[in-house]
Structures are given as structure tokens and as C-alpha cells.
Write a protein that holds these residues in place. Sequence first.
Motif, PDB file in Angstrom:
ATOM      1  N   ARG A 107       0.838  -1.198   0.000  1.00  0.00           N
ATOM      2  CA  ARG A 107       0.000   0.000   0.000  1.00  0.00           C
ATOM      3  C   ARG A 107       0.877   1.254   0.000  1.00  0.00           C
ATOM      4  NH1 ARG A 107      -4.091   1.950   4.617  1.00  0.00           N
ATOM      5  NH2 ARG A 107      -2.103   2.357   5.585  1.00  0.00           N
ATOM      6  N   HIS A 108       1.916   1.258   0.815  1.00  0.00           N
ATOM      7  CA  HIS A 108       2.821   2.406   0.847  1.00  0.00           C
ATOM      8  C   HIS A 108       3.526   2.588  -0.495  1.00  0.00           C
ATOM      9  CE1 HIS A 108       2.284   3.526   4.984  1.00  0.00           C
ATOM     10  NE2 HIS A 108       2.427   2.268   5.344  1.00  0.00           N
ATOM     11  N   LEU A 109       3.931   1.506  -1.104  1.00  0.00           N
ATOM     12  CA  LEU A 109       4.571   1.570  -2.413  1.00  0.00           C
ATOM     13  C   LEU A 109       3.604   2.129  -3.460  1.00  0.00           C
ATOM     14  CD1 LEU A 109       7.052   0.923  -4.145  1.00  0.00           C
ATOM     15  CD2 LEU A 109       6.097  -1.359  -4.476  1.00  0.00           C
ATOM     16  N   ARG A 110       2.367   1.647  -3.447  1.00  0.00           N
ATOM     17  CA  ARG A 110       1.377   2.136  -4.405  1.00  0.00           C
ATOM     18  C   ARG A 110       1.062   3.610  -4.161  1.00  0.00           C
ATOM     19  NH1 ARG A 110      -3.688  -1.107  -4.543  1.00  0.00           N
ATOM     20  NH2 ARG A 110      -3.389  -1.145  -2.308  1.00  0.00           N
ATOM     21  N   LEU A 111       1.004   4.029  -2.877  1.00  0.00           N
ATOM     22  CA  LEU A 111       0.783   5.444  -2.568  1.00  0.00           C
ATOM     23  C   LEU A 111       1.916   6.298  -3.152  1.00  0.00           C
ATOM     24  CD1 LEU A 111      -0.480   5.392   1.129  1.00  0.00           C
ATOM     25  CD2 LEU A 111      -1.726   6.277  -0.851  1.00  0.00           C
ATOM     26  N   GLU A 112       3.138   5.821  -3.017  1.00  0.00           N
ATOM     27  CA  GLU A 112       4.280   6.554  -3.576  1.00  0.00           C
ATOM     28  C   GLU A 112       4.178   6.666  -5.089  1.00  0.00           C
ATOM     29  OE1 GLU A 112       7.900   4.751  -2.211  1.00  0.00           O
ATOM     30  OE2 GLU A 112       7.488   5.284  -0.123  1.00  0.00           O
ATOM     31  N   VAL A 123      -5.577   7.732 -12.037  1.00  0.00           N
ATOM     32  CA  VAL A 123      -4.286   7.335 -11.478  1.00  0.00           C
ATOM     33  C   VAL A 123      -4.472   6.320 -10.364  1.00  0.00           C
ATOM     34  CG1 VAL A 123      -2.204   8.153 -10.304  1.00  0.00           C
ATOM     35  CG2 VAL A 123      -3.210   9.511 -12.142  1.00  0.00           C
ATOM     36  N   THR A 124      -5.424   6.565  -9.482  1.00  0.00           N
ATOM     37  CA  THR A 124      -5.625   5.634  -8.363  1.00  0.00           C
ATOM     38  C   THR A 124      -6.077   4.273  -8.868  1.00  0.00           C
ATOM     39  OG1 THR A 124      -7.879   6.451  -7.992  1.00  0.00           O
ATOM     40  CG2 THR A 124      -6.127   7.433  -6.680  1.00  0.00           C
ATOM     41  N   ALA A 125      -6.935   4.246  -9.862  1.00  0.00           N
ATOM     42  CA  ALA A 125      -7.385   2.962 -10.417  1.00  0.00           C
ATOM     43  C   ALA A 125      -6.224   2.205 -11.047  1.00  0.00           C
ATOM     44  CB  ALA A 125      -8.493   3.187 -11.439  1.00  0.00           C
ATOM     45  N   ARG A 126      -5.354   2.936 -11.731  1.00  0.00           N
ATOM     46  CA  ARG A 126      -4.194   2.312 -12.371  1.00  0.00           C
ATOM     47  C   ARG A 126      -3.302   1.608 -11.348  1.00  0.00           C
ATOM     48  NH1 ARG A 126      -2.227   5.936 -16.772  1.00  0.00           N
ATOM     49  NH2 ARG A 126      -3.355   7.201 -15.382  1.00  0.00           N
ATOM     50  N   TRP A 127      -3.239   2.163 -10.134  1.00  0.00           N
ATOM     51  CA  TRP A 127      -2.391   1.589  -9.085  1.00  0.00           C
ATOM     52  C   TRP A 127      -3.166   0.700  -8.121  1.00  0.00           C
ATOM     53  CZ3 TRP A 127       2.493   1.091  -9.766  1.00  0.00           C
ATOM     54  CH2 TRP A 127       3.125   1.947 -10.673  1.00  0.00           C
ATOM     55  N   GLY A 128      -4.393   0.335  -8.480  1.00  0.00           N
ATOM     56  CA  GLY A 128      -5.122  -0.685  -7.736  1.00  0.00           C
ATOM     57  C   GLY A 128      -5.938  -0.217  -6.549  1.00  0.00           C
ATOM     58  N   PHE A 129      -6.159   1.069  -6.425  1.00  0.00           N
ATOM     59  CA  PHE A 129      -7.015   1.559  -5.346  1.00  0.00           C
ATOM     60  C   PHE A 129      -8.444   1.608  -5.859  1.00  0.00           C
ATOM     61  CE2 PHE A 129      -2.875   3.320  -4.192  1.00  0.00           C
ATOM     62  CZ  PHE A 129      -2.813   2.998  -2.847  1.00  0.00           C
ATOM     63  N   VAL A 130      -9.328   0.868  -5.211  1.00  0.00           N
ATOM     64  CA  VAL A 130     -10.717   0.823  -5.666  1.00  0.00           C
ATOM     65  C   VAL A 130     -11.658   1.592  -4.749  1.00  0.00           C
ATOM     66  CG1 VAL A 130     -10.455  -1.320  -6.966  1.00  0.00           C
ATOM     67  CG2 VAL A 130     -11.056  -1.421  -4.563  1.00  0.00           C
TER      68      VAL A 130
END
Length: 63
Positions: A4-9, A28-35
Amino acid sequence: MYLRHLRLEKVHDELVLAAPGTVSVTEVTARWGFVHLGRFAAAYRSKYSERPSETMRSERAQR
């Protein structure tokens, strides 16, 4: 937790580099897996002390 921290970065990096009007925070958030955008926004604000949209509009994002 580490992922999660890596994806936030990665989201943060992409928002900083995004040209105005070319991409939305949601994309951008969807691309990094945040739903769940509410949870994402809370985690982002906790880590960076600003909203994702503020990051996109910041001066450092205009470089």
C-alpha cells in the motif's frame, strides 16, 4: 502494508508529474489498484498531508 505504501508513492509520483488536465486522480488511483477512493484519500492525506488534487495543482507538479 508495504505494498500500500509503495502504491501510494507511485500515485504521488504520477500526480506530481501529470500535466494539468491530462489525467484525473481517479484514473491514477485505479491504475495503481485503489478501488475505494475514500480509503485511498484518507491514506494519501495521512502520508502526504495534502489531498491528491492539491498535489496535482501544486507548484512542484508544474515543473
